[in-house]
Design a protein around this motif. Sequence first.
Motif, short mmCIF file in Angstrom:
data_model
loop_
_atom_site.label_atom_id
_atom_site.label_comp_id
_atom_site.label_asym_id
_atom_site.label_seq_id
_atom_site.Cartn_x
_atom_site.Cartn_y
_atom_site.Cartn_z
N LEU A 87 -19.07 -103.60 29.05
CA LEU A 87 -20.19 -102.87 28.47
C LEU A 87 -21.00 -102.18 29.55
O LEU A 87 -21.43 -101.02 29.38
N LEU A 88 -21.21 -102.85 30.66
CA LEU A 88 -22.04 -102.31 31.74
C LEU A 88 -21.46 -101.01 32.29
O LEU A 88 -22.19 -100.02 32.43
N VAL A 89 -20.18 -100.99 32.59
CA VAL A 89 -19.60 -99.77 33.17
C VAL A 89 -19.46 -98.68 32.11
O VAL A 89 -19.47 -97.48 32.44
N PHE A 90 -19.32 -99.07 30.83
CA PHE A 90 -19.30 -98.08 29.75
C PHE A 90 -20.66 -97.39 29.63
O PHE A 90 -20.74 -96.15 29.56
N LEU A 91 -21.72 -98.18 29.63
CA LEU A 91 -23.07 -97.62 29.55
C LEU A 91 -23.40 -96.77 30.77
O LEU A 91 -24.18 -95.83 30.70
N ALA A 92 -22.78 -97.13 31.92
CA ALA A 92 -22.99 -96.37 33.16
C ALA A 92 -22.21 -95.06 33.18
O ALA A 92 -22.35 -94.28 34.12
N ARG A 93 -21.38 -94.86 32.16
CA ARG A 93 -20.60 -93.63 32.02
C ARG A 93 -19.69 -93.37 33.24
O ARG A 93 -19.54 -92.23 33.69
N VAL A 94 -19.12 -94.44 33.75
CA VAL A 94 -18.13 -94.27 34.82
C VAL A 94 -16.92 -93.54 34.23
O VAL A 94 -16.44 -93.90 33.14
N LYS A 95 -16.44 -92.53 34.92
CA LYS A 95 -15.41 -91.66 34.37
C LYS A 95 -14.14 -92.41 33.98
O LYS A 95 -13.59 -92.23 32.89
N LYS A 96 -13.65 -93.24 34.88
CA LYS A 96 -12.41 -93.98 34.65
C LYS A 96 -12.70 -95.47 34.79
O LYS A 96 -13.17 -95.90 35.84
#
Length: 285
Positions: free
Chosen positions: A93-102
Amino acid sequence: MKILIVQTAFIGDVVLTFPMIEAIKQSAENCKLHFLTLPQYENFVSKSSSVSKVLVFDKKNEGFFKLLKFSRFLKNQKYDLAILPHRSFRSGLLVFLARVKKRVGFDIAEGRFFYTDRVPYIRNIHEVERNLTLARFCGFEKWDGRWNLPYDESFFKENVSPKRPQIVVSPLSNWATKMWPLEYWIELINKISRNFQVIIVGGGRMVDLWNKVKSQIPNNVLDFVGKTDFLTLSGIVKNADLLITNDSAPLHFASAFNVKSIVIFGPTVPAFGFGPYNKNCIILE
């Protein structure tokens, strides 16, 4: 390229990510590699020459709104890639919310729905190799076998005489079910201390348990339970002639330094992928 690795589990899991870290740096020397972990591991990971920056998130004491705030901070870092050996929902969830490209992680992870790419979790291989499958999926193919694990030898050199062979004994564990009974450890320590320099190690949370039995060991045994951090523990294991341990983090330090080991397994089994990685080892089950 700017890469974020997320590993907020236990210290043994953190140690087991270092081959993947090295594979990434050996394959892409100019990449900026950031490592997200728990506060208690920050100092240890920060000593890695391959990690550009260590980020911390205290998942036990931070609520959802703090997670949102931290995700905005991560978004501003503009990562090109996040690799998640940690299989938790919160990490995904954290990296999704951070909008990391890949966003790359294992296909069995609780947070796999937040990934852009899911890598098969192979059950019958070691965790080191599983983590390397994540790196290889992302195109980082090189790894020469080095872990480049951080360590600090100063505590060892100040407190241990090199006159006799050194046996490091790790009789404790954060998981009581993983521990060989302490009365057996005491018997073993008393026997081997006649001919070897025995060094007892264990974390700060284990001091009270150890204090109940340590009066039964000889005075020539060096008791470092609760007296080391992860860097000094790493330095102690690196200098050992032999490590004897439960299924706990020191066995992974020994694998990193190819130190001879005897590992005692109880309810867990090496087949889970978290046993010794090096071949310089005897496993007792």
